[in-house]
Design an enzyme around this catalytic site. Sequence first.
Site, PDB file in Angstrom:
ATOM      1  N   HIS A 116       0.826  -1.208   0.000  1.00 28.31           N
ATOM      2  CA  HIS A 116       0.000   0.000   0.000  1.00 28.31           C
ATOM      3  C   HIS A 116       0.866   1.266   0.000  1.00 28.31           C
ATOM      4  O   HIS A 116       0.473   2.304   0.524  1.00 28.31           O
ATOM      5  CB  HIS A 116      -0.981   0.002   1.187  1.00 28.31           C
ATOM      6  CG  HIS A 116      -2.027  -1.077   1.048  1.00 28.31           C
ATOM      7  ND1 HIS A 116      -3.180  -0.900   0.300  1.00 28.31           N
ATOM      8  CD2 HIS A 116      -2.065  -2.343   1.517  1.00 28.31           C
ATOM      9  CE1 HIS A 116      -3.891  -2.022   0.343  1.00 28.31           C
ATOM     10  NE2 HIS A 116      -3.226  -2.914   1.067  1.00 28.31           N
TER      11      HIS A 116
ATOM     12  N   LEU B 145      -2.120 -12.509  -6.128  1.00 26.73           N
ATOM     13  CA  LEU B 145      -0.859 -12.791  -6.810  1.00 26.73           C
ATOM     14  C   LEU B 145      -0.839 -12.156  -8.204  1.00 26.73           C
ATOM     15  O   LEU B 145      -0.018 -12.485  -9.040  1.00 26.73           O
ATOM     16  CB  LEU B 145      -0.633 -14.309  -6.901  1.00 26.73           C
ATOM     17  CG  LEU B 145      -0.503 -15.011  -5.544  1.00 26.73           C
ATOM     18  CD1 LEU B 145      -0.496 -16.522  -5.691  1.00 26.73           C
ATOM     19  CD2 LEU B 145       0.756 -14.556  -4.801  1.00 26.73           C
TER      20      LEU B 145
ATOM     21  N   ASP C 232       1.909  -3.927  -9.662  1.00 32.08           N
ATOM     22  CA  ASP C 232       1.689  -5.268 -10.207  1.00 32.08           C
ATOM     23  C   ASP C 232       2.113  -5.373 -11.674  1.00 32.08           C
ATOM     24  O   ASP C 232       2.780  -6.319 -12.083  1.00 32.08           O
ATOM     25  CB  ASP C 232       0.211  -5.656 -10.073  1.00 32.08           C
ATOM     26  CG  ASP C 232      -0.282  -5.528  -8.635  1.00 32.08           C
ATOM     27  OD1 ASP C 232       0.562  -5.419  -7.731  1.00 32.08           O
ATOM     28  OD2 ASP C 232      -1.504  -5.532  -8.426  1.00 32.08           O
TER      29      ASP C 232
HETATM   30  C1  GLA Z   1      -2.868  -4.438  -5.058  1.00 29.83           C
HETATM   31  C2  GLA Z   1      -2.720  -3.312  -6.059  1.00 29.83           C
HETATM   32  C3  GLA Z   1      -1.283  -2.763  -6.024  1.00 29.83           C
HETATM   33  C4  GLA Z   1      -0.881  -2.388  -4.595  1.00 29.83           C
HETATM   34  C5  GLA Z   1      -1.186  -3.534  -3.631  1.00 29.83           C
HETATM   35  C6  GLA Z   1      -0.972  -3.166  -2.187  1.00 29.83           C
HETATM   36  O1  GLA Z   1      -2.059  -5.520  -5.427  1.00 29.83           O
HETATM   37  O2  GLA Z   1      -3.014  -3.773  -7.359  1.00 29.83           O
HETATM   38  O3  GLA Z   1      -1.175  -1.654  -6.894  1.00 29.83           O
HETATM   39  O4  GLA Z   1      -1.512  -1.200  -4.203  1.00 29.83           O
HETATM   40  O5  GLA Z   1      -2.529  -3.985  -3.760  1.00 29.83           O
HETATM   41  O6  GLA Z   1       0.383  -2.959  -1.938  1.00 29.83           O
END
Ligand code: GLA
Length: 372
Positions: free
Chosen positions: A36, A119, A166
């Site tokens: 986050h 994931l 991600d």
């Molecule tokens: C999800 C979101 C990411 C990130 C995480 C928390 O995976 O897609 O962009 O914010 O939560 O770290």
Amino acid sequence: MREIEQRALQAYREHFLEEPLLIASAPGRVNLIGEHTDYNGGFVLPCALDKRVAVAIGLSDHTLFYSADFEETRPLCEKRGGSWADYPSGVVWAMQEQCLALQPVQAAFAGEVPLGSGLSSSAAIEAATAIALDGLFHLEMRKKGLAVLCQHAENAFVGVNSGIMDQYASLLCQAGTALLLDCRSLEATQIPLNLAEAGLALLICDTRVSRELGATGYNERRLACERAAYTLGLKELRDAHLEDLDKHCGEEQKRARHVITENARVLQAVQALHRQDFGAFGRLLSASHRSLREDFEVSTPELDAFVEIALHSSALGARLTGAGFGGCALALVRSEDTGVLLRKVQQSFEARGFTRPECFSFQPASGAEIVK
Ligand code: GLA
């Protein structure tokens, strides 16, 4: 070719009755630390999972997507329809928005990244589509550009206000390394992570409490962070300091404290990895979990149970990974201890009446690539 890429090739042949022009694949990701923080302009440290989404692609009269996993064909959607086809459609939409020269395609997908487990199966299908289209139409976009494009597809087409982590991880990670990403400058640095050499492994526990980001408190956490930054007159919490915290109160203060301390932990974790100090690295993972549980409040009883069991059975560190609200946790363990930990987790989850978790260990794998 990996097995999953063979599966996409086979699906293409059987479904479209010809040979594809290109095959590509992209991995899911595990975030080691830095949760986050991406949408706060901060730091993250993900690595690529050895589970991927593969796509075999060729030209066609009308764009058609086939999923070998769902055994269904779907046309390109003009807007979000709530199915898996939103992800490749979103990438096509984002490319068209940039006036990139595409033609209609037919594509067959096969995936092995668990869905809704935190994931990043969605980033994997976006990244696989993007790198395949880039290769097929010689768009010559850099991987960083493709990552930003995929995030835009996810935000504006799929409608999930996720950060950049991600998509970046799925496209840019390399085998045997973690990726330190500064989510403000988008500067990415590969950090060597040869765990096997150190006799260590990462164990993932998928609690099978699945969540759709859109339906969790994710967007709400994001808003809370924006409010906390606004209170300090800042654009992003990345620039906040611990001393600023007394200007906040209640929930806003807790959310801000998590982001400030987590950013610091990512940088300390990178230092620890450079020193090959896996003990210190593990302690930072566990501290991250405490902060996510108490300050950011995104953990669940299942995730807490896994972390507790892992730490009681000699793991060097453990934490939830991904957005939280269910999904996965990870533990850094000595390779020879994985069997015992797995048994303890299964027994303890059963005794507590939790859903049977899916556990596996992995070594950091490679990012998106065209394989043929
Ligand atoms: C999800 C979101 C990411 C990130 C995480 C928390 O995976 O897609 O962009 O914010 O939560 O770290």
